[in-house]
Design a protein around this motif. Structure first.
Motif, PDB file in Angstrom:
ATOM      1  N   SER A 152       0.822  -1.217   0.000  1.00 32.67           N
ATOM      2  CA  SER A 152       0.000   0.000   0.000  1.00 32.67           C
ATOM      3  C   SER A 152       0.855   1.265   0.000  1.00 32.67           C
ATOM      4  CB  SER A 152      -0.935   0.005   1.209  1.00 32.67           C
ATOM      5  OG  SER A 152      -0.206   0.003   2.415  1.00 32.67           O
ATOM      6  N   PHE A 153       2.077   1.193   0.570  1.00 34.92           N
ATOM      7  CA  PHE A 153       2.955   2.358   0.572  1.00 34.92           C
ATOM      8  C   PHE A 153       3.372   2.711  -0.853  1.00 34.92           C
ATOM      9  CE2 PHE A 153       3.592   0.572   4.848  1.00 34.92           C
ATOM     10  CZ  PHE A 153       3.319   1.690   5.615  1.00 34.92           C
ATOM     11  N   GLU A 154       3.705   1.697  -1.640  1.00 32.13           N
ATOM     12  CA  GLU A 154       4.085   1.942  -3.030  1.00 32.13           C
ATOM     13  C   GLU A 154       2.891   2.452  -3.835  1.00 32.13           C
ATOM     14  OE1 GLU A 154       6.786  -1.405  -4.542  1.00 32.13           O
ATOM     15  OE2 GLU A 154       5.882  -2.230  -2.725  1.00 32.13           O
ATOM     16  N   GLU A 155       1.725   1.893  -3.580  1.00 28.41           N
ATOM     17  CA  GLU A 155       0.531   2.345  -4.295  1.00 28.41           C
ATOM     18  C   GLU A 155       0.222   3.800  -3.966  1.00 28.41           C
ATOM     19  OE1 GLU A 155      -2.357  -0.426  -3.010  1.00 28.41           O
ATOM     20  OE2 GLU A 155      -1.564  -2.098  -4.204  1.00 28.41           O
ATOM     21  N   ALA A 156       0.426   4.180  -2.701  1.00 31.39           N
ATOM     22  CA  ALA A 156       0.200   5.575  -2.320  1.00 31.39           C
ATOM     23  C   ALA A 156       1.186   6.496  -3.021  1.00 31.39           C
ATOM     24  CB  ALA A 156       0.321   5.717  -0.807  1.00 31.39           C
ATOM     25  N   ALA A 157       2.454   6.040  -3.135  1.00 28.59           N
ATOM     26  CA  ALA A 157       3.455   6.855  -3.824  1.00 28.59           C
ATOM     27  C   ALA A 157       3.099   7.040  -5.294  1.00 28.59           C
ATOM     28  CB  ALA A 157       4.834   6.204  -3.678  1.00 28.59           C
ATOM     29  N   ARG A 158       2.613   5.989  -5.923  1.00 31.40           N
ATOM     30  CA  ARG A 158       2.234   6.094  -7.334  1.00 31.40           C
ATOM     31  C   ARG A 158       1.007   6.997  -7.508  1.00 31.40           C
ATOM     32  NH1 ARG A 158       3.222   0.375  -7.173  1.00 31.40           N
ATOM     33  NH2 ARG A 158       5.281  -0.111  -8.023  1.00 31.40           N
ATOM     34  N   ASP A 159       0.089   6.921  -6.551  1.00 33.49           N
ATOM     35  CA  ASP A 159      -1.073   7.815  -6.610  1.00 33.49           C
ATOM     36  C   ASP A 159      -0.666   9.275  -6.534  1.00 33.49           C
ATOM     37  OD1 ASP A 159      -2.766   5.679  -6.826  1.00 33.49           O
ATOM     38  OD2 ASP A 159      -3.242   5.578  -4.682  1.00 33.49           O
ATOM     39  N   LEU A 160       0.449   9.531  -5.862  1.00 35.03           N
ATOM     40  CA  LEU A 160       0.944  10.904  -5.745  1.00 35.03           C
ATOM     41  C   LEU A 160       1.831  11.302  -6.919  1.00 35.03           C
ATOM     42  CD1 LEU A 160       1.784  10.947  -1.925  1.00 35.03           C
ATOM     43  CD2 LEU A 160      -0.142  12.061  -3.081  1.00 35.03           C
ATOM     44  N   GLY A 161       1.948  10.424  -7.910  1.00 43.49           N
ATOM     45  CA  GLY A 161       2.680  10.776  -9.123  1.00 43.49           C
ATOM     46  C   GLY A 161       4.090  10.248  -9.208  1.00 43.49           C
ATOM     47  N   ALA A 162       4.508   9.374  -8.268  1.00 47.43           N
ATOM     48  CA  ALA A 162       5.871   8.848  -8.300  1.00 47.43           C
ATOM     49  C   ALA A 162       6.004   7.789  -9.392  1.00 47.43           C
ATOM     50  CB  ALA A 162       6.240   8.244  -6.942  1.00 47.43           C
ATOM     51  N   SER A 163       7.153   7.767 -10.040  1.00 46.13           N
ATOM     52  CA  SER A 163       7.436   6.724 -11.023  1.00 46.13           C
ATOM     53  C   SER A 163       7.839   5.446 -10.297  1.00 46.13           C
ATOM     54  CB  SER A 163       8.566   7.174 -11.953  1.00 46.13           C
ATOM     55  OG  SER A 163       9.772   7.351 -11.215  1.00 46.13           O
ATOM     56  N   ASN A 164       8.008   4.369 -11.058  1.00 45.35           N
ATOM     57  CA  ASN A 164       8.426   3.114 -10.442  1.00 45.35           C
ATOM     58  C   ASN A 164       9.774   3.258  -9.745  1.00 45.35           C
ATOM     59  OD1 ASN A 164       6.141   1.725 -11.262  1.00 45.35           O
ATOM     60  ND2 ASN A 164       7.074   1.042 -13.190  1.00 45.35           N
TER      61      ASN A 164
END
Length: 299
Positions: free
Chosen positions: A191-203
């Motif tokens: 969920s931490f990675e999913e939250a980062a991606r929701d905020l616009g972070a790349s892989n």
């Protein structure tokens, strides 16, 4: 006002003392040889291989490191140190990449997993012989072709520190690193990675700023495994190092020929490097933990 009754101290059962004595004997058996070798390495110039000690000095260390001993410790030390650092770096990188790959199932993942850790249950000397034989077969097949176009000499072989030797050590260190990373990623909350991606972070940003800080303490443990296992390895090095010897191989060779405390000074030096790496790693782990705690505190 009635006085409060004094609680009676419970007597420890006899099993407590028996287990305590057993544990004490275990500690003596485990660390006694290390303490003995360390102590005898500080003998005087006329010291021998047994007690009682004949004086106390740094003579055997000075003799060993000045090149007057029975082994060129500087060359052997640098070989083992460089090889250990390379093995450590490759173990960490490959373990992380494998851990990321195994987060999703793919065709053949189960078979690949068992193949990757199979070397843990195969006797080390068998692995060493197999790798040496493999490189000799490669030489027989490709050396004539490569020598015909001037890339290699017709003489010699491919056995060496960073060819067969490196492969032999990685066959020992990688399974430990893989098992650690598989366990870490299985428990990592996505969920931490999913939250980062929701905020616009790349892989890459998600891995760099979210995943990597969470797995950093475990990477230190893998690095510790990689270096110490390579630094102390003898069996897998015995058939794969070619014409060069690592420090543990030199130490093993000296056990049948040296009759002076040179061998104890060398053993103490090897042990000192191992403990230095261990305590440095533990210090780095504590520092990382404190930094994470400070960042988690509210401003």
């Amino acid at each position: 006002m009635a006085a409060k009754p004094v609680p009676r101290e419970e007597k420890r059962p006899r099993s407590f003392y028996a287990l305590s004595a057993f544990f004490a004997l275990f500690v003596v058996f485990l660390y006694g040889p290390v303490v003995t070798i360390l102590t005898l390495s500080f003998q005087g110039p006329n010291g021998g291989l047994t007690f009682p000690m004949n004086g106390v000095s740094l003579y055997w260390f000075e003799r060993l490191w000045s090149g007057r001993g029975t082994v060129d410790i500087g060359t052997a030390f640098s070989r083992s140190l460089i090889l250990g650092l390379v093995v450590m770096a490759l173990t960490v990188v490959i373990s992380v990449l494998a851990g990321l790959a195994f987060r999703k199932r793919f065709a053949g993942s189960t078979a690949l997993f068992y193949v990757a850790i199979a070397s843990l249950i195969v006797p080390s000397i068998v692995v060493s012989l197999g790798i040496a034989l493999e490189f000799r077969i490669i030489d027989d097949l490709f050396r004539p072709l490569l020598s015909s176009i001037g890339l290699v000499s017709r003489r010699g072989n491919s056995l060496g520190l960073f060819t067969s030797g490196l492969g032999a050590h990685l066959s020992w260190t990688l399974p430990f690193g893989l098992l650690i990373m598989f366990a870490v990623f299985n428990r990592l909350d996505k969920s931490f990675e999913e939250a980062a991606r929701d905020l616009g972070a790349s892989n890459w940003q998600s891995f760099r700023f979210v995943v990597l800080p969470m797995i950093a303490p475990y990477l230190i443990g893998i690095a510790l495994f990689g270096f110490t296992l390579s630094w102390d390895e003898i069996a897998r090095s015995s058939q794969t190092m070619g014409s060069t010897n690592t420090l543990p191989l030199e130490l093993a060779a000296l056990t049948t020929t040296v009759t002076t405390p040179d061998i104890y000074a060398l053993g103490t030096s090897v042990t000192a490097v191992s403990f230095t790496v261990i305590f440095t790693t533990l210090a780095a782990f504590i520092i990382l933990q404190k930094r994470r705690q400070r960042r988690s505190l509210p401003d």
